[in-house]
Design an enzyme around this catalytic site. Structure first.
Site, PDB file in Angstrom:
ATOM      1  N   SER A   1       0.730  -1.363   0.052  1.00 29.59           N
ATOM      2  CA  SER A   1      -0.009   0.004  -0.114  1.00 29.59           C
ATOM      3  C   SER A   1       0.912   1.202   0.036  1.00 29.59           C
ATOM      4  O   SER A   1       1.657   1.528   1.141  1.00 29.59           O
ATOM      5  CB  SER A   1      -1.039   0.089   1.282  1.00 29.59           C
ATOM      6  OG  SER A   1      -1.452   1.370   1.391  1.00 29.59           O
TER       7      SER A   1
ATOM      8  N   HIS B   1      -1.389  -1.384  -4.256  1.00 31.43           N
ATOM      9  CA  HIS B   1      -2.778  -1.109  -3.462  1.00 31.43           C
ATOM     10  C   HIS B   1      -2.606   0.287  -3.199  1.00 31.43           C
ATOM     11  O   HIS B   1      -1.881   1.216  -2.644  1.00 31.43           O
ATOM     12  CB  HIS B   1      -2.607  -1.791  -2.138  1.00 31.43           C
ATOM     13  CG  HIS B   1      -3.856  -1.459  -1.530  1.00 31.43           C
ATOM     14  ND1 HIS B   1      -5.090  -2.280  -1.617  1.00 31.43           N
ATOM     15  CD2 HIS B   1      -4.623  -0.809  -0.176  1.00 31.43           C
ATOM     16  CE1 HIS B   1      -6.044  -1.868  -0.894  1.00 31.43           C
ATOM     17  NE2 HIS B   1      -5.613  -1.076  -0.212  1.00 31.43           N
TER      18      HIS B   1
ATOM     19  N   ASP C   1      -4.794   3.614  -1.531  1.00 33.39           N
ATOM     20  CA  ASP C   1      -5.914   4.075  -0.782  1.00 33.39           C
ATOM     21  C   ASP C   1      -6.374   5.572  -1.094  1.00 33.39           C
ATOM     22  O   ASP C   1      -5.924   6.275  -0.765  1.00 33.39           O
ATOM     23  CB  ASP C   1      -5.327   3.874   0.903  1.00 33.39           C
ATOM     24  CG  ASP C   1      -5.157   2.433   1.030  1.00 33.39           C
ATOM     25  OD1 ASP C   1      -6.142   1.525   0.892  1.00 33.39           O
ATOM     26  OD2 ASP C   1      -3.979   2.050   1.279  1.00 33.39           O
TER      27      ASP C   1
ATOM     28  N   MET D   1      -9.137   8.134   0.084  1.00 29.68           N
ATOM     29  CA  MET D   1     -10.024   8.261   1.145  1.00 29.68           C
ATOM     30  C   MET D   1     -10.689   9.849   1.096  1.00 29.68           C
ATOM     31  O   MET D   1      -9.880  10.752   0.579  1.00 29.68           O
ATOM     32  CB  MET D   1      -9.066   8.263   2.464  1.00 29.68           C
ATOM     33  CG  MET D   1      -8.693   6.973   2.822  1.00 29.68           C
ATOM     34  SD  MET D   1      -7.505   7.023   3.994  1.00 29.68           S
ATOM     35  CE  MET D   1      -6.796   5.729   4.043  1.00 29.68           C
TER      36      MET D   1
ATOM     37  N   HIS E   1      -8.585   0.874  -3.922  1.00 23.55           N
ATOM     38  CA  HIS E   1      -9.416   0.857  -2.684  1.00 23.55           C
ATOM     39  C   HIS E   1     -10.104   2.085  -2.360  1.00 23.55           C
ATOM     40  O   HIS E   1      -9.599   3.055  -1.810  1.00 23.55           O
ATOM     41  CB  HIS E   1      -8.687   0.190  -1.539  1.00 23.55           C
ATOM     42  CG  HIS E   1      -9.432   0.112  -0.354  1.00 23.55           C
ATOM     43  ND1 HIS E   1      -8.801  -0.075   0.903  1.00 23.55           N
ATOM     44  CD2 HIS E   1     -10.729   0.114   0.114  1.00 23.55           C
ATOM     45  CE1 HIS E   1      -9.504  -0.309   1.941  1.00 23.55           C
ATOM     46  NE2 HIS E   1     -10.832  -0.007   1.108  1.00 23.55           N
TER      47      HIS E   1
ATOM     48  N   MET F   1     -12.257   4.551  -0.499  1.00 23.42           N
ATOM     49  CA  MET F   1     -13.062   4.776   1.105  1.00 23.42           C
ATOM     50  C   MET F   1     -13.757   6.125   0.812  1.00 23.42           C
ATOM     51  O   MET F   1     -13.144   7.083   1.430  1.00 23.42           O
ATOM     52  CB  MET F   1     -11.990   4.854   2.090  1.00 23.42           C
ATOM     53  CG  MET F   1     -11.375   3.172   2.260  1.00 23.42           C
ATOM     54  SD  MET F   1      -9.746   3.124   3.062  1.00 23.42           S
ATOM     55  CE  MET F   1      -8.877   3.148   1.719  1.00 23.42           C
TER      56      MET F   1
ATOM     57  N   MET G   1     -11.539  -5.880   5.644  1.00 22.11           N
ATOM     58  CA  MET G   1     -10.631  -4.923   6.401  1.00 22.11           C
ATOM     59  C   MET G   1     -10.348  -5.612   7.847  1.00 22.11           C
ATOM     60  O   MET G   1     -11.238  -6.052   8.380  1.00 22.11           O
ATOM     61  CB  MET G   1     -11.608  -3.587   6.571  1.00 22.11           C
ATOM     62  CG  MET G   1     -11.594  -2.963   5.339  1.00 22.11           C
ATOM     63  SD  MET G   1     -10.128  -2.282   4.532  1.00 22.11           S
ATOM     64  CE  MET G   1      -9.159  -1.322   5.905  1.00 22.11           C
TER      65      MET G   1
ATOM     66  N   ASP H   1      -6.531  -6.421   4.388  1.00 26.35           N
ATOM     67  CA  ASP H   1      -6.017  -5.057   4.356  1.00 26.35           C
ATOM     68  C   ASP H   1      -5.918  -4.661   5.639  1.00 26.35           C
ATOM     69  O   ASP H   1      -7.316  -4.312   6.394  1.00 26.35           O
ATOM     70  CB  ASP H   1      -7.114  -4.067   3.329  1.00 26.35           C
ATOM     71  CG  ASP H   1      -6.382  -2.871   3.290  1.00 26.35           C
ATOM     72  OD1 ASP H   1      -5.132  -2.586   3.699  1.00 26.35           O
ATOM     73  OD2 ASP H   1      -7.188  -1.902   2.600  1.00 26.35           O
TER      74      ASP H   1
HETATM   75  C1  DX5 Z   1      -6.439   1.417   5.768  1.00 27.01           C
HETATM   76  C2  DX5 Z   1      -5.953   1.236   4.115  1.00 27.01           C
HETATM   77  C3  DX5 Z   1      -4.953   0.213   4.281  1.00 27.01           C
HETATM   78  C4  DX5 Z   1      -3.590   0.653   4.627  1.00 27.01           C
HETATM   79  C5  DX5 Z   1      -2.998  -0.398   5.353  1.00 27.01           C
HETATM   80  O1  DX5 Z   1      -7.600   2.293   5.645  1.00 27.01           O
HETATM   81  O2  DX5 Z   1      -7.070   0.559   3.473  1.00 27.01           O
HETATM   82  O3  DX5 Z   1      -4.693  -0.204   2.706  1.00 27.01           O
HETATM   83  O4  DX5 Z   1      -2.669   1.370   3.739  1.00 27.01           O
HETATM   84  O5  DX5 Z   1      -1.652  -0.019   6.065  1.00 27.01           O
HETATM   85  P1  DX5 Z   1      -1.008  -1.125   7.078  1.00 27.01           P
HETATM   86  O6  DX5 Z   1      -0.446  -2.325   6.359  1.00 27.01           O
HETATM   87  O7  DX5 Z   1       0.099   0.018   7.761  1.00 27.01           O
HETATM   88  O8  DX5 Z   1      -2.063  -1.505   8.115  1.00 27.01           O
HETATM   89 ZN    ZN Z   2      -6.607  -0.284   1.559  1.00 24.66          ZN
END
Ligand code: DX5
Ligand code: ZN
Length: 214
Positions: free
Chosen positions: A6, A31, A33, A35, A64, A66, A135, A173
């Site tokens: 990620s 990956h 993210d 948000m 991903h 969010m 998650m 994840d």
């Molecule tokens: C959290 C994200 C993850 C995050 C994971 O909301 O969806 O993808 O980057 O990070 P680690 O591996 O540090 O938990």
């Molecule tokens: Zn993620």
């Protein structure tokens, strides 16, 4: 096992360098993210940064989302080179329609479940889900502790997928490390996301290799 580092945990001041490290490593996917500060209490990065990632990345982009009402941005993320587009079950009123719209843009369709959302809510849609992202932390931040209840959910997801004859991949994840990676794969996980465990390591390339060789 598919490993998806990620980029949320990468040094954004040296993003190209982080992307090239992943390109040259044994990792399988990026990956990404996204948000929005509404669905989750944090804002990460959006389209301009994804277009930079697309420019340098040579491996599939596992995006991903969010964000609330992700159906608004499906064609935008297709144009930005997403290979897998994952939406949250909790953010979609018409999940079936959203998944069809993702596939119509030639992307794999993913559904993410928050830690409190049972796998059973997907009983009537699992055949349409290419990637089920469980998650294992509450979404919004990297570096959180792995929630142990995830193992049970992996086994439940595996049973649901097998019983329905679907070919859905199970992705985990949050809080993934060498402490839990092997047990997750043994429970039925096909893909693991790792953020801080990879990018905070002294040698991220070696850490990716260690995770791949569990
Ligand atoms: C959290 C994200 C993850 C995050 C994971 O909301 O969806 O993808 O980057 O990070 P680690 O591996 O540090 O938990
Ligand atoms: Zn993620």
């Amino acid at each position: 096992m598919i490993l998806a580092p990620s980029l949320l945990a990468a040094d954004f001041g040296n993003l190209q360098q982080a992307i090239e490290m992943v390109n040259a490593s044994e990792a399988d996917w990026f990956h990404i993210d996204i948000m929005d500060g509404v669905f989750v209490p944090n804002i990460s990065y959006g389209m301009p940064v994804l277009s930079v990632i697309q420019k340098h990345a040579t491996k599939p982009l596992d995006v991903h989302l969010m964000i609330v009402d992700p159906s608004r941005y499906i064609s935008t993320f297709a144009k930005l080179g997403s290979d897998i587009l994952t939406v949250h079950y909790e953010a979609c009123t018409h999940l079936h329609r959203t998944l069809q719209a993702i596939k119509a843009e030639n992307m794999k369709a993913g559904v993410a479940l928050n830690p409190h959302t049972p796998v059973s809510v997907l009983e009537d849609i699992i055949q349409d889900v290419d990637v089920l992202l469980l998650m294992s932390v509450n979404p919004g931040f990297g570096g959180q502790s792995f929630i142990e209840n995830t193992y049970k959910k992996v086994r439940q997801a595996k049973t649901l997928i097998e019983q329905s004859g679907a070919s859905t991949l199970i992705e985990i994840d949050g809080g993934v490390s060498l402490k839990n990676a092997k047990a997750l794969v043994e429970a039925g996980a096909d893909a693991l996301v790792a953020g801080s465990f990879v990018f905070n390591a002294a040698n991220p390339t070696q850490t990716i290799a260690d995770l791949k060789h569990i």
